[in-house]
Design a protein around this motif. Structure first.
Motif, PDB file in Angstrom:
ATOM      1  N   GLN A  46       0.840  -1.200   0.000  1.00 58.43           N
ATOM      2  CA  GLN A  46       0.000   0.000   0.000  1.00 58.43           C
ATOM      3  C   GLN A  46       0.876   1.250   0.000  1.00 58.43           C
ATOM      4  OE1 GLN A  46      -2.615  -0.537   3.365  1.00 58.43           O
ATOM      5  NE2 GLN A  46      -3.864  -2.049   2.296  1.00 58.43           N
ATOM      6  N   ARG A  47       1.887   1.269   0.846  1.00 60.96           N
ATOM      7  CA  ARG A  47       2.772   2.437   0.911  1.00 60.96           C
ATOM      8  C   ARG A  47       3.612   2.580  -0.354  1.00 60.96           C
ATOM      9  NH1 ARG A  47       3.468   0.705   6.631  1.00 60.96           N
ATOM     10  NH2 ARG A  47       2.267   2.198   7.848  1.00 60.96           N
ATOM     11  N   ALA A  48       4.095   1.468  -0.895  1.00 65.39           N
ATOM     12  CA  ALA A  48       4.959   1.510  -2.072  1.00 65.39           C
ATOM     13  C   ALA A  48       4.228   1.999  -3.318  1.00 65.39           C
ATOM     14  CB  ALA A  48       5.562   0.131  -2.335  1.00 65.39           C
ATOM     15  N   THR A  49       2.914   1.749  -3.385  1.00 63.38           N
ATOM     16  CA  THR A  49       2.154   2.121  -4.582  1.00 63.38           C
ATOM     17  C   THR A  49       1.220   3.303  -4.365  1.00 63.38           C
ATOM     18  OG1 THR A  49       0.302   0.642  -4.075  1.00 63.38           O
ATOM     19  CG2 THR A  49       2.152  -0.290  -5.333  1.00 63.38           C
ATOM     20  N   GLY A  50       0.927   3.609  -3.096  1.00 68.17           N
ATOM     21  CA  GLY A  50      -0.058   4.649  -2.828  1.00 68.17           C
ATOM     22  C   GLY A  50      -1.477   4.170  -3.068  1.00 68.17           C
ATOM     23  N   GLY A  51      -1.661   2.876  -3.237  1.00 69.67           N
ATOM     24  CA  GLY A  51      -2.980   2.306  -3.497  1.00 69.67           C
ATOM     25  C   GLY A  51      -3.439   1.416  -2.355  1.00 69.67           C
ATOM     26  N   VAL A  52      -4.649   0.891  -2.484  1.00 71.35           N
ATOM     27  CA  VAL A  52      -5.175  -0.008  -1.455  1.00 71.35           C
ATOM     28  C   VAL A  52      -4.724  -1.446  -1.659  1.00 71.35           C
ATOM     29  CG1 VAL A  52      -7.161   1.456  -0.937  1.00 71.35           C
ATOM     30  CG2 VAL A  52      -7.362  -0.325  -2.687  1.00 71.35           C
ATOM     31  N   SER A  53      -4.232  -1.763  -2.856  1.00 69.41           N
ATOM     32  CA  SER A  53      -3.670  -3.080  -3.154  1.00 69.41           C
ATOM     33  C   SER A  53      -2.886  -2.955  -4.455  1.00 69.41           C
ATOM     34  CB  SER A  53      -4.765  -4.137  -3.298  1.00 69.41           C
ATOM     35  OG  SER A  53      -5.570  -3.879  -4.423  1.00 69.41           O
TER      36      SER A  53
END
Length: 158
Positions: free
Chosen positions: A44-51
């Motif tokens: 989540q942190r690496a992509t800025g997304g929820v998955s």
């Protein structure tokens, strides 16, 4: 395994992909359509997304065609590959593994893959798991976005 231009019957199919700016490109032998969604907090942190959607591959069956991705040591056990030019997340791998996960969205033809499992379910956001009932809109149905693309490059993106 020696990489050749033609995949042998029963040994997989070549697929290509890369980052948004085209600096990092790859080809890889794909043996099935199975992929997975990772919901862990690190993804989540690496992509800025929820998955993030990943396809597991063998590093020996992966060939970098342009620049190799830059890598970030994201934990004591894992590394994440990305394009330093445009920021596209591309890979996840454990330091002690011969496997690697490629981001499904970085494939040129990502629609081939199907999610077969969830990982990191302790961190998933349940409201984001099934969003089929939400209203949807295509890019070409939004006049302001169409106008911006037409003004900038004369066509909608691929």
């Amino acid at each position: 395994m020696e990489l050749t231009d033609e995949a042998k019957p029963g040994r997989g199919e070549w697929m290509t992909g890369g980052c948004q700016c085209g600096r990092v490109r790859y080809r890889v032998l794909i043996h099935d359509d199975a992929a997975y969604l990772c919901h862990c907090r690190m993804c989540q942190r690496a992509t800025g997304g929820v998955s993030i959607a990943f396809k597991g591959v063998k590093q020996a069956e992966l060939e970098w065609l342009g620049a190799k991705p830059d890598e970030y040591v994201s934990s004591p056990i894992a590394r994440r590959g990305f394009c330093a030019g445009c920021g596209t997340p591309l890979t996840f791998r454990y330091a002690d593994s011969d496997g690697m996960d490629l981001t499904v969205g970085s494939f040129d033809a990502p629609a081939r893959f199907r999610p077969t499992q969830h990982f990191g379910a302790e961190s998933w956001h349940e409201a984001w798991l099934d969003t089929r009932a939400l209203p949807s809109q295509r890019v070409d149905q939004n006049p302001a976005t169409v106008e911006r693309w037409m003004k900038a490059v004369g066509k909608l993106p691929d």
